[in-house]
Design a protein around this motif. Structure first.
Motif, PDB file in Angstrom:
ATOM      1  N   LEU A 206       0.854  -1.189   0.000  1.00 21.60           N
ATOM      2  CA  LEU A 206       0.000   0.000   0.000  1.00 21.60           C
ATOM      3  C   LEU A 206       0.886   1.234   0.000  1.00 21.60           C
ATOM      4  O   LEU A 206       1.702   1.419   0.906  1.00 21.60           O
ATOM      5  CB  LEU A 206      -0.914   0.007   1.232  1.00 21.60           C
ATOM      6  CG  LEU A 206      -1.820   1.238   1.407  1.00 21.60           C
ATOM      7  CD1 LEU A 206      -2.790   1.379   0.240  1.00 21.60           C
ATOM      8  CD2 LEU A 206      -2.576   1.171   2.737  1.00 21.60           C
ATOM      9  N   VAL A 207       0.736   2.062  -1.033  1.00 19.35           N
ATOM     10  CA  VAL A 207       1.516   3.299  -1.157  1.00 19.35           C
ATOM     11  C   VAL A 207       0.616   4.475  -0.773  1.00 19.35           C
ATOM     12  O   VAL A 207      -0.408   4.716  -1.414  1.00 19.35           O
ATOM     13  CB  VAL A 207       2.047   3.486  -2.598  1.00 19.35           C
ATOM     14  CG1 VAL A 207       2.764   4.821  -2.723  1.00 19.35           C
ATOM     15  CG2 VAL A 207       2.975   2.335  -2.984  1.00 19.35           C
TER      16      VAL A 207
ATOM     17  N   VAL B 107       3.488  -4.774   3.145  1.00 15.79           N
ATOM     18  CA  VAL B 107       4.228  -3.566   3.539  1.00 15.79           C
ATOM     19  C   VAL B 107       3.353  -2.350   3.230  1.00 15.79           C
ATOM     20  O   VAL B 107       2.616  -2.350   2.238  1.00 15.79           O
ATOM     21  CB  VAL B 107       5.565  -3.413   2.764  1.00 15.79           C
ATOM     22  CG1 VAL B 107       6.252  -2.104   3.120  1.00 15.79           C
ATOM     23  CG2 VAL B 107       6.510  -4.561   3.034  1.00 15.79           C
ATOM     24  N   ILE B 108       3.438  -1.334   4.089  1.00 10.94           N
ATOM     25  CA  ILE B 108       2.770  -0.060   3.824  1.00 10.94           C
ATOM     26  C   ILE B 108       3.831   1.043   3.774  1.00 10.94           C
ATOM     27  O   ILE B 108       4.624   1.189   4.708  1.00 10.94           O
ATOM     28  CB  ILE B 108       1.729   0.279   4.911  1.00 10.94           C
ATOM     29  CG1 ILE B 108       0.628  -0.786   4.942  1.00 10.94           C
ATOM     30  CG2 ILE B 108       1.117   1.667   4.663  1.00 10.94           C
ATOM     31  CD1 ILE B 108      -0.373  -0.621   6.085  1.00 10.94           C
TER      32      ILE B 108
ATOM     33  N   LYS C 246      -3.411  -4.313  13.796  1.00 18.97           N
ATOM     34  CA  LYS C 246      -2.561  -5.110  12.914  1.00 18.97           C
ATOM     35  C   LYS C 246      -1.072  -4.815  13.116  1.00 18.97           C
ATOM     36  O   LYS C 246      -0.706  -3.743  13.587  1.00 18.97           O
ATOM     37  CB  LYS C 246      -2.916  -4.847  11.440  1.00 18.97           C
ATOM     38  CG  LYS C 246      -4.243  -5.444  11.000  1.00 18.97           C
ATOM     39  CD  LYS C 246      -4.397  -5.312   9.490  1.00 18.97           C
ATOM     40  CE  LYS C 246      -5.607  -6.088   8.990  1.00 18.97           C
ATOM     41  NZ  LYS C 246      -5.697  -6.044   7.506  1.00 18.97           N
ATOM     42  N   ALA C 247      -0.244  -5.788  12.692  1.00 14.78           N
ATOM     43  CA  ALA C 247       1.214  -5.637  12.809  1.00 14.78           C
ATOM     44  C   ALA C 247       1.867  -5.491  11.435  1.00 14.78           C
ATOM     45  O   ALA C 247       3.040  -5.804  11.265  1.00 14.78           O
ATOM     46  CB  ALA C 247       1.799  -6.839  13.537  1.00 14.78           C
ATOM     47  N   THR C 248       1.109  -4.999  10.454  1.00 10.83           N
ATOM     48  CA  THR C 248       1.636  -4.829   9.096  1.00 10.83           C
ATOM     49  C   THR C 248       2.908  -3.967   9.109  1.00 10.83           C
ATOM     50  O   THR C 248       2.900  -2.878   9.693  1.00 10.83           O
ATOM     51  CB  THR C 248       0.593  -4.140   8.197  1.00 10.83           C
ATOM     52  OG1 THR C 248      -0.665  -4.787   8.349  1.00 10.83           O
ATOM     53  CG2 THR C 248       1.021  -4.179   6.737  1.00 10.83           C
ATOM     54  N   PRO C 249       3.994  -4.430   8.475  1.00  9.39           N
ATOM     55  CA  PRO C 249       5.217  -3.615   8.423  1.00  9.39           C
ATOM     56  C   PRO C 249       4.971  -2.258   7.759  1.00  9.39           C
ATOM     57  O   PRO C 249       4.293  -2.181   6.730  1.00  9.39           O
ATOM     58  CB  PRO C 249       6.171  -4.470   7.583  1.00  9.39           C
ATOM     59  CG  PRO C 249       5.694  -5.874   7.773  1.00  9.39           C
ATOM     60  CD  PRO C 249       4.199  -5.770   7.876  1.00  9.39           C
TER      61      PRO C 249
ATOM     62  N   ARG D 205      14.639  -1.083   0.510  1.00  8.16           N
ATOM     63  CA  ARG D 205      14.109  -1.096   1.888  1.00  8.16           C
ATOM     64  C   ARG D 205      12.882  -2.008   1.987  1.00  8.16           C
ATOM     65  O   ARG D 205      12.708  -2.716   2.979  1.00  8.16           O
ATOM     66  CB  ARG D 205      13.741   0.319   2.327  1.00  8.16           C
ATOM     67  CG  ARG D 205      14.882   1.296   2.371  1.00  8.16           C
ATOM     68  CD  ARG D 205      15.718   1.175   3.635  1.00  8.16           C
ATOM     69  NE  ARG D 205      16.566   2.337   3.757  1.00  8.16           N
ATOM     70  CZ  ARG D 205      16.313   3.379   4.545  1.00  8.16           C
ATOM     71  NH1 ARG D 205      15.237   3.393   5.298  1.00  8.16           N
ATOM     72  NH2 ARG D 205      17.137   4.395   4.587  1.00  8.16           N
ATOM     73  N   VAL D 206      12.023  -1.947   0.972  1.00  9.69           N
ATOM     74  CA  VAL D 206      10.836  -2.817   0.960  1.00  9.69           C
ATOM     75  C   VAL D 206      11.260  -4.281   0.938  1.00  9.69           C
ATOM     76  O   VAL D 206      10.739  -5.110   1.690  1.00  9.69           O
ATOM     77  CB  VAL D 206       9.928  -2.493  -0.247  1.00  9.69           C
ATOM     78  CG1 VAL D 206       8.858  -3.575  -0.431  1.00  9.69           C
ATOM     79  CG2 VAL D 206       9.259  -1.130  -0.055  1.00  9.69           C
TER      80      VAL D 206
END
Length: 238
Positions: free
Chosen positions: A8-9, A51-52, A74-77, A114-115
């Motif tokens: 998600l950008v 990843v967000i 949530k624990a989304t990075p 980084r992603v």
């Protein structure tokens, strides 16, 4: 995971979203976009992202608020994007649960790297959750570290380590894929803040690898040298 990862950008500038989407799509990632904080939070809670990329300055809700509210569920990075490079902003981002921080203007290639690093780390960290009875047991393919018992098993064979060798291994392994420089390891493992020989770290890493290698080559390969910087723990599945 990386080829099918969903990203998600979040940025209020369309040109930045378009640029990041272009570079990330080339890596095979599936991209969703959000232009403000409310839209970002809604999408992040409704869907599962790997990843967000989250801009700090957003309409309606800023990145700090979005990250803080996301972490309740949530624990989304999360990688925070911002034009503000001051340390206080970075600290605030980390305090509410951001995993990484990139300051604008940035190179799109840096963002991609980084992603990728965050995806590898998130993938590796799932192994830490395979023994829910004890948060002090780290379980990886080929290697188990029991903090309470000070016990290390490499391919189910116990490895006899000194206390410092054990502490060094545990410190690296509890944050897979994160690179630690020698100064930080000396400070955290040996508690030397202003003195101490950096070769102490190298010597212990060498001995630790040798002991693991006698039992399991795969476990020894998990301790990776990052030339010119220091060391990291990298999960080996094969």
């Amino acid at each position: 995971m990386s080829e099918e990862a969903k990203v998600l950008v979040v940025d209020d500038e369309e040109r930045i979203r378009r640029l990041l989407k272009l570079y990330l799509s080339r890596e095979g990632y599936e991209i969703e976009e959000a232009a403000d904080g409310e839209e970002a939070l809604e999408k992040a809670l409704e869907q599962d992202f790997d990843v967000i990329l989250l801009d700090l300055m957003l309409p309606y809700k800023d990145g700090i608020e979005v990250c803080e509210q996301l972490r309740e569920r949530k624990a989304t990075p999360v990688i925070m994007l911002t034009a503000k490079g001051e340390e206080s902003n970075r600290v605030q981002g980390f305090e509410v649960g951001a995993d990484d921080y990139i300051v604008k203007p940035f190179s799109p290639r840096e963002v991609v790297l980084r992603v990728k690093a965050l995806l590898r780390r998130a993938s590796a960290t799932k192994y830490l959750e395979t023994k829910p009875d004890s948060q002090n047991v780290l379980v990886f393919p080929h290697l188990t570290i029991d903090k309470d018992a000070h016990r290390v098993l490499a391919d189910d064979v116990e490895v006899n380590l000194t206390p410092k060798e054990y502490e060094l291994l545990y410190y690296l392994a509890k944050t897979p894929d994160k690179v630690f420089d020698r100064e930080e390891l000396l400070k955290e493992v040996w508690e030397y803040e202003f003195f101490g020989d950096l070769r102490t770290v190298d010597t212990h890493v060498k001995r630790l690898r040798e002991k693991l290698n006698k039992v399991s080559e795969n476990s020894a390969r998990m301790i990776v040298t990052v030339w010119g910087v220091g060391y990291k723990f990298e999960v080996v599945e094969g």
